[in-house]
Scaffold this active site. Structure first.
Site, PDB file in Angstrom:
ATOM      1  N   TRP A 142       0.828  -1.191   0.000  1.00 56.90           N
ATOM      2  CA  TRP A 142       0.000   0.000   0.000  1.00 56.90           C
ATOM      3  C   TRP A 142       0.866   1.246   0.000  1.00 56.90           C
ATOM      4  O   TRP A 142       2.040   1.202   0.343  1.00 56.90           O
ATOM      5  CB  TRP A 142      -1.038   0.003   1.121  1.00 56.90           C
ATOM      6  CG  TRP A 142      -0.542  -0.205   2.547  1.00 56.90           C
ATOM      7  CD1 TRP A 142       0.703  -0.583   2.958  1.00 56.90           C
ATOM      8  CD2 TRP A 142      -1.318  -0.036   3.738  1.00 56.90           C
ATOM      9  NE1 TRP A 142       0.758  -0.679   4.307  1.00 56.90           N
ATOM     10  CE2 TRP A 142      -0.470  -0.348   4.824  1.00 56.90           C
ATOM     11  CE3 TRP A 142      -2.630   0.329   3.993  1.00 56.90           C
ATOM     12  CZ2 TRP A 142      -0.892  -0.300   6.157  1.00 56.90           C
ATOM     13  CZ3 TRP A 142      -3.047   0.387   5.319  1.00 56.90           C
ATOM     14  CH2 TRP A 142      -2.188   0.070   6.375  1.00 56.90           C
ATOM     15  N   ASN A 143       0.222   2.336  -0.406  1.00 57.75           N
ATOM     16  CA  ASN A 143       0.954   3.582  -0.574  1.00 57.75           C
ATOM     17  C   ASN A 143       0.226   4.711   0.137  1.00 57.75           C
ATOM     18  O   ASN A 143      -0.998   4.694   0.254  1.00 57.75           O
ATOM     19  CB  ASN A 143       1.038   3.960  -2.063  1.00 57.75           C
ATOM     20  CG  ASN A 143       1.656   2.854  -2.880  1.00 57.75           C
ATOM     21  OD1 ASN A 143       2.805   2.497  -2.681  1.00 57.75           O
ATOM     22  ND2 ASN A 143       0.882   2.286  -3.814  1.00 57.75           N
ATOM     23  N   HIS A 165      -7.123  19.498  -7.415  1.00 56.72           N
ATOM     24  CA  HIS A 165      -7.249  19.744  -8.860  1.00 56.72           C
ATOM     25  C   HIS A 165      -6.079  19.128  -9.606  1.00 56.72           C
ATOM     26  O   HIS A 165      -5.364  19.773 -10.334  1.00 56.72           O
ATOM     27  CB  HIS A 165      -7.393  21.246  -9.109  1.00 56.72           C
ATOM     28  CG  HIS A 165      -8.589  21.814  -8.399  1.00 56.72           C
ATOM     29  ND1 HIS A 165      -9.809  22.017  -9.015  1.00 56.72           N
ATOM     30  CD2 HIS A 165      -8.774  22.162  -7.086  1.00 56.72           C
ATOM     31  CE1 HIS A 165     -10.683  22.489  -8.134  1.00 56.72           C
ATOM     32  NE2 HIS A 165     -10.086  22.576  -6.953  1.00 56.72           N
ATOM     33  N   HIS A 207      -9.799  15.723 -13.164  1.00 59.07           N
ATOM     34  CA  HIS A 207     -10.454  16.179 -11.933  1.00 59.07           C
ATOM     35  C   HIS A 207     -11.721  16.982 -12.204  1.00 59.07           C
ATOM     36  O   HIS A 207     -12.008  17.403 -13.315  1.00 59.07           O
ATOM     37  CB  HIS A 207      -9.474  16.975 -11.067  1.00 59.07           C
ATOM     38  CG  HIS A 207      -9.059  18.288 -11.664  1.00 59.07           C
ATOM     39  ND1 HIS A 207      -8.021  18.395 -12.564  1.00 59.07           N
ATOM     40  CD2 HIS A 207      -9.530  19.549 -11.478  1.00 59.07           C
ATOM     41  CE1 HIS A 207      -7.863  19.659 -12.909  1.00 59.07           C
ATOM     42  NE2 HIS A 207      -8.776  20.389 -12.273  1.00 59.07           N
ATOM     43  N   HIS A 245     -15.122  26.230  -6.118  1.00 58.79           N
ATOM     44  CA  HIS A 245     -13.738  26.402  -6.552  1.00 58.79           C
ATOM     45  C   HIS A 245     -13.470  27.861  -6.891  1.00 58.79           C
ATOM     46  O   HIS A 245     -12.367  28.364  -6.720  1.00 58.79           O
ATOM     47  CB  HIS A 245     -13.475  25.504  -7.769  1.00 58.79           C
ATOM     48  CG  HIS A 245     -12.090  25.604  -8.352  1.00 58.79           C
ATOM     49  ND1 HIS A 245     -10.961  25.695  -7.574  1.00 58.79           N
ATOM     50  CD2 HIS A 245     -11.670  25.618  -9.638  1.00 58.79           C
ATOM     51  CE1 HIS A 245      -9.887  25.753  -8.368  1.00 58.79           C
ATOM     52  NE2 HIS A 245     -10.301  25.725  -9.626  1.00 58.79           N
ATOM     53  N   HIS A 248     -14.216  29.378 -15.691  1.00 57.27           N
ATOM     54  CA  HIS A 248     -14.306  29.241 -14.243  1.00 57.27           C
ATOM     55  C   HIS A 248     -15.348  30.204 -13.670  1.00 57.27           C
ATOM     56  O   HIS A 248     -16.213  29.827 -12.884  1.00 57.27           O
ATOM     57  CB  HIS A 248     -12.945  29.521 -13.592  1.00 57.27           C
ATOM     58  CG  HIS A 248     -11.978  28.389 -13.730  1.00 57.27           C
ATOM     59  ND1 HIS A 248     -11.150  28.261 -14.823  1.00 57.27           N
ATOM     60  CD2 HIS A 248     -11.717  27.323 -12.926  1.00 57.27           C
ATOM     61  CE1 HIS A 248     -10.400  27.176 -14.685  1.00 57.27           C
ATOM     62  NE2 HIS A 248     -10.733  26.578 -13.538  1.00 57.27           N
TER      63      HIS A 248
END
Lengths: 404, 266, 390
Positions: free
Chosen positions: B66-67, B74, B78, B84, B213
């Protein structure tokens, strides 16, 4: 520009050359001498009562039993006798025979056994310097006076880190410091300079006049990313001799007021964890080399912290701490770990800091000099010099002043 | 004849099983070398994806691998939530944990700008361009993801993906009129792009900067970035499944984005 | 001015034993000490309870000192000493034991030196040898004392004009003397040509200037003449002794030893002259130290050793029989036992119990020790004149 030496080639089937280091056990007093020699000083113990200078290091004056204190002192002397060792039981020196040593009467008084430059004969005047041997301990080396460092002396090469023909990784070559470092390495005749380019790579990087030099190879490298580091090292087609860690994350800010946690974390990721990553990944590569070295560019703020660059200074302090542990760890493998302390650098990160500042080119040339003189600790520029002097004199006071 | 919900779901599953409906992964691989957006240096920066192995059947864990991972919200392929952007700060349910689940699945319309982007890496999608597109393809239906196929995903792994130059990044994107058209006139769910941001590389220099955005999020719409495989989708008829991680108060999230599309429409 | 030391009346030296040396031994110093005591038991009929004084010297008995050794060997002495001076330890053990016996602190003192030599134990023992060596000698490539003595030899040769051939004569004579000693490790005759042609170790020191480290043990008994007679042991008396440490610290390079400080009183006390000496057993790890002793012990003036060597025969039947067992150069150097070897051999020759050939009519032996290169020179020196008790 010096002549470019060709890179080393090896028989792939030959068993790897085992590297040994000279005997490393020392007394506490000798370690005190080594700590000063690491800064390039020539020191002897001098009695605080009667002024007698003594060597080898003692814990009491042999003339009056007074207390001894380390003192910078004249380094001239006369060679009394010499020998060339042809046989020894020591594994390290067996690898380097014949080896010249001698007895020198120091002008300061004591008699010293010394490593001997090849051009010296009995009765010659000598200049003695304290270098660090491959175990990182102080070693006296007698030179012909006023001859400087003669890097062709095969014995002297054991005490220094030659740059010519060597493969060097510069961990962050995009910064002003990094670019100057790459240029200085090129000028010093490095064989291959791996220039670490912090992502994202810009298209114009390929056209940079320094990075386009024929012995420079750009490689994407972010030492906060293990994958990036592994891939960068995989691109070094041969042995790696020297790592110069120029990566740093300079940001102003305090601890409570004006603290930027993201920037602080980044500073630690780069300076501290990044150093560990580099050391972990490059250490074994350096350990196999005849003159492996790891050079770290470090802020003198690491000594005390800094009220106005608190996060940066803290990260640099962590880096210094790790560097000292790494130096000890890798000493047995004969790899030198050099610290280059600097104050503010004349670069984009220190625009609002008034002079004196260190020009990146000066930092780079001091790094090359430190390598070629095998000096473990170097302060570059007035700020770092001043910081080290004040820190050595009174660390508690200096930490207080620095954080006022 | 109308299908019952049960029949609808069964038909869909059967379609996926027999290949009549294709499942298409629109996600790039999340790795430490996948580029993240670069802001001017006076701003805080986006942390790229990082992965440290905790153990891999070794001394730190003999039987397991596992890591630890870390990243900015973002990073990689994504999702941008309304919160945001400052324009979306007051939008109800504007953070990823509050996105209504029915918004995870919406149909998409794919607008091909690849030829234009190939010819001009600063290609601007204008209202005129979109209206002209509609004359050829039909109107952009409401409540759809609008996906801009630029083929930029084919540049991943090369310098030309971020395409950073001395004067900044260069990549295609919409202008403000186009965005108002999509949001107000076509009532899109959001905008999906192959580039690292919904806005064009040079959009900070527009008269109305960063219009995607600003206008998307100010109106409660979403963004999807760093998509790939848009060239495998039909212009109409695909369904996008995009579910951000349920990060408390999060502004966005890396995610797996997939599409369902009729096989014969490819 | 120092007081004149008392005579050694009432003291007898006897029972020299040598446990045959081997180049390498897997055994411990304790084992070698045990073998020496076993030999003493055989020649002197000793039981553990008979030994009420014990004087021990070793480099390789760690972690045990003399204390660990007596319990290990089952001794219950009322007088105990541990001598750390290596090549000077034989003379020093003799001096201390003699005064203990003379003053009644002990009746029978066993002086014993034992050292083993395991593969690589030489390198290991170096590391812990001395602080100055660790700090300022071994890091310079020395790996042992060869190079230190090379520096001393280099300066001495240039200062006094002595040549390698002069040193060679000493080494050749000692090898010839070793020829009759069955216990010597190197008995193959050495020619001057072979000596001169040997490979350099650390210029000007060459192979045959160096001793061969080995394992071994040496011991002798210091007691009263009466006890020696009761046990049927041939014995010798002590005519005079000297001892000095860290002499002439201001000499930049060692060209003389501590003997030179005390030599006049030495001959005065013995009431004899160097020409009266029948055998000379000197410390010989590197012939330059032999040359120094010839001068400092009064056989010739300082700086004239070369001339003296050229004019003198050092064979067993020569003018001045030197290191008649072959010395450490030929018999081997068993660590601290190397500092006892000259004592046992000097004693053997005058009580007519030699290992090899007998020096004709030998009555007086001069035994000289030199020990411990702590930094750049040997620090400890001592000498003793022994005379057969007849």
């Amino acid at each position: 520009m010096s002549e470019r030496a060709s890179r080393e080639k090896r028989d792939p089937l030959a068993r790897k050359k085992a590297r040994h280091t000279p005997p490393s056990a020392r007394s506490r007093a000798m370690h005190a001498m080594s700590a000063r020699a690491a800064m390039g000083r020539f020191v002897l113990q001098v009695c605080t009562s009667c002024g007698t200078a003594t060597y080898p290091p003692r814990d009491a004056c042999p003339a009056c039993w007074g207390e001894l204190a380390w003192q910078d002192i004249e380094n001239g002397g006369q060679l009394l006798s010499h020998t060339i060792i042809h046989a020894t039981t020591d594994l390290y020196f067996r690898d380097h025979l014949p080896w010249r040593t001698g007895t020198v009467a120091l002008d300061a008084g004591p008699i010293a056994l010394v490593h001997l430059h090849r051009d010296l004969a009995p009765d010659d005047r000598v200049e003695v310097r304290i270098l660090l041997d491959r175990s990182g301990n102080a070693a006296l080396f007698a030179f012909p006076p006023d001859r400087g460092f003669d890097m062709t002396d095969p014995q002297l090469r054991e005490f220094i880190v030659p740059v010519q023909g060597k493969t060097v990784l510069v961990s962050d070559a995009r910064s002003a410091i990094g670019l100057a470092m790459v240029k200085a390495l090129h000028d010093a005749g490095a064989g291959l300079i791996m220039a670490g380019m912090l992502p994202p790579t810009r298209i114009a990087d390929a056209d940079h006049p320094i990075l386009r030099l024929p012995d420079v190879q750009m490689v994407p490298l972010d030492i906060t990313d293990q994958v990036s580091l592994s891939e960068a090292l995989s691109k070094i087609g041969g042995p790696l001799d020297i790592v110069i860690n120029t990566a740093r994350h300079v940001r102003s800010g305090g601890v409570s007021g004006g603290a930027n946690i993201v920037e602080q974390r980044r500073a630690f990721e780069v300076a501290a964890i990044g150093l560990t990553r580099l050391a972990q990944s490059c250490g074994p590569m350096l350990a196999g080399r005849s003159h492996g070295a790891f050079v770290d560019i470090i802020s003198s703020d690491a000594l005390t912290g800094s009220a106005d660059h608190a996060g940066f200074a803290a990260a640099e302090a962590a880096r210094l701490s790790l560097l000292q542990a790494f130096r000890h760890e890798i000493r047995e493998a004969g790899v030198r770990v050099l610290s280059i302390f600097t104050g503010p650098v004349e670069d984009e990160h220190h625009q609002s800091i008034p002079p004196p500042k260190v020009a990146p080119a000066r930092l780079a040339s001091a790094t090359i000099e430190a390598l070629q003189k095998g000096r473990e600790q170097t302060c570059v520029g007035d700020v770092a010099d001043d910081a080290m002097t004040r820190w050595l004199a009174d660390p508690a006071l200096y930490a207080r002043e620095k954080n006022l | 004849m109308t299908l019952t919900p049960n029949q609808t779901l069964s038909t869909m599953i059967a379609g996926i099983a027999d290949g009549a409906i294709r499942a298409i992964d629109l996600t790039n691989i999340l790795s430490s070398d996948f580029p993240v957006i670069v802001l001017p240096s006076e701003f805080g920066q986006c942390e790229p994806f990082r992965m440290e192995t905790v153990s891999r059947y070794d001394a730190n864990g003999p039987a397991w691998y596992w890591n630890n991972i870390s990243m900015n919200e973002h990073t990689g392929t994504h999702f941008d939530a309304p919160a945001h952007w400052v324009t979306g700060r007051d939008i109800p349910n504007g953070t990823v944990d509050a996105v209504p689940p029915e918004d995870f699945i919406h149909p998409a319309v794919v607008i091909d700008i690849a030829p234009q982007a190939a010819a001009d890496e600063d290609f601007i999608v204008t209202r005129a361009f979109l209206e002209e597109w509609e004359t050829r393809n039909g109107p952009i239906p409401p409540r759809h993801w609008v996906l801009l196929r630029s083929d930029w995903s084919k540049r991943v792994g090369t310098l030309s993906y971020l395409n950073l130059k001395d004067d900044g990044a260069h990549s295609p994107g919409p202008d403000a009129d186009a965005m108002r058209f999509l949001v107000h006139d076509r009532n899109c769910i959001g905008l999906g792009v192959e580039t690292v941001g919904t806005d064009a590389g040079q959009s900070s220099l527009f008269d109305e900067p960063l219009p995607a955005h600003s206008i998307l999020h100010g109106n409660g719409r979403y963004g999807l970035q760093c998509l790939t495989n848009l060239d495998q989708l039909p212009v109409f008829g695909s369904i996008i499944i995009a579910m951000p991680l349920k990060i408390k108060g999060g502004s966005g999230s890396p995610l797996r984005v997939m599409a369902l599309a009729p096989t014969d429409a490819a | 001015m120092s007081r004149r030391p008392s005579s050694y009346d009432g003291v007898a030296v006897c029972a020299p034993v040598t446990v045959p040396y081997v180049r390498f031994s897997p055994e411990s110093a304790h084992w070698w000490a045990g073998r020496a005591l076993q030999q003493l038991a055989q020649v002197a009929g000793l039981q553990p309870a008979d030994i009420d004084g014990f004087c021990f010297s070793s480099f390789s008995s760690g972690p045990d000192s003399a204390v660990g050794m007596i319990q290990h060997l089952g001794l219950t002495p009322r007088w105990l000493d541990h001598i750390p001076t290596g090549g000077a330890s034989g003379v020093m053990a003799l001096r201390r034991a003699a005064r203990a016996v003379q003053c009644g602190d002990a009746d029978l003192v066993v002086c014993l030196a034992a050292d083993t030599n395991q593969i690589d134990s030489f390198r290991h023992s170096l590391a812990g040898f001395s602080r100055f060596s660790r700090d300022a000698v071994y890091p310079y490539g020395y790996g042992g004392p060869n190079a230190t003595f090379a520096l001393i030899t280099d300066a001495y040769m240039r200062r006094f004009g002595i040549t390698r051939a002069d040193f060679g004569k000493l080494c050749v004579a000692q090898r010839a003397n070793a020829g009759s000693n069955p216990l010597a490790l190197q008995r193959k005759p050495l020619t001057l040509d072979a000596y001169l042609a040997a490979r350099p170790i650390a210029d000007p020191v060459h192979l045959f200037d160096c001793v061969m480290p080995c394992a071994g043990a040496e011991a002798f008994i210091v007691t009263t003449p009466e006890i020696a007679a009761e046990r049927g042991l041939a014995a010798a008396t002590i005519m005079a002794t000297i001892e000095r440490h860290n002499a002439f610290p201001q000499d930049p390079v060692q060209y003389r030893g501590g003997w030179a400080m005390d030599i006049d009183g030495f001959w005065d006390a013995a009431r004899i002259a160097p020409t009266d000496v029948d055998t000379l057993q000197v410390y010989d790890d590197y012939p330059v130290i032999v040359a120094m002793q010839l001068e400092d012990l009064g056989f010739c003036p300082k700086g004239e050793a070369a001339q003296f060597i050229r004019e003198t025969s050092f064979d067993i039947d020569g003018d001045l029989p030197l290191n008649t067992n072959g010395g450490q150069l030929s018999a081997g150097q068993a660590g601290a036992a190397g500092g006892f070897q000259n004592m046992t051999e000097g004693l053997r020759q005058i009580i007519a119990q030699p290992l090899g050939a007998q020096v004709p009519d030998a009555e007086i032996s001069l035994v000289s020790g030199f020990g411990l290169v702590n930094y750049d020179r040997g620090v400890c020196t001592g000498a003793a004149l022994l005379k057969a008790l007849r």
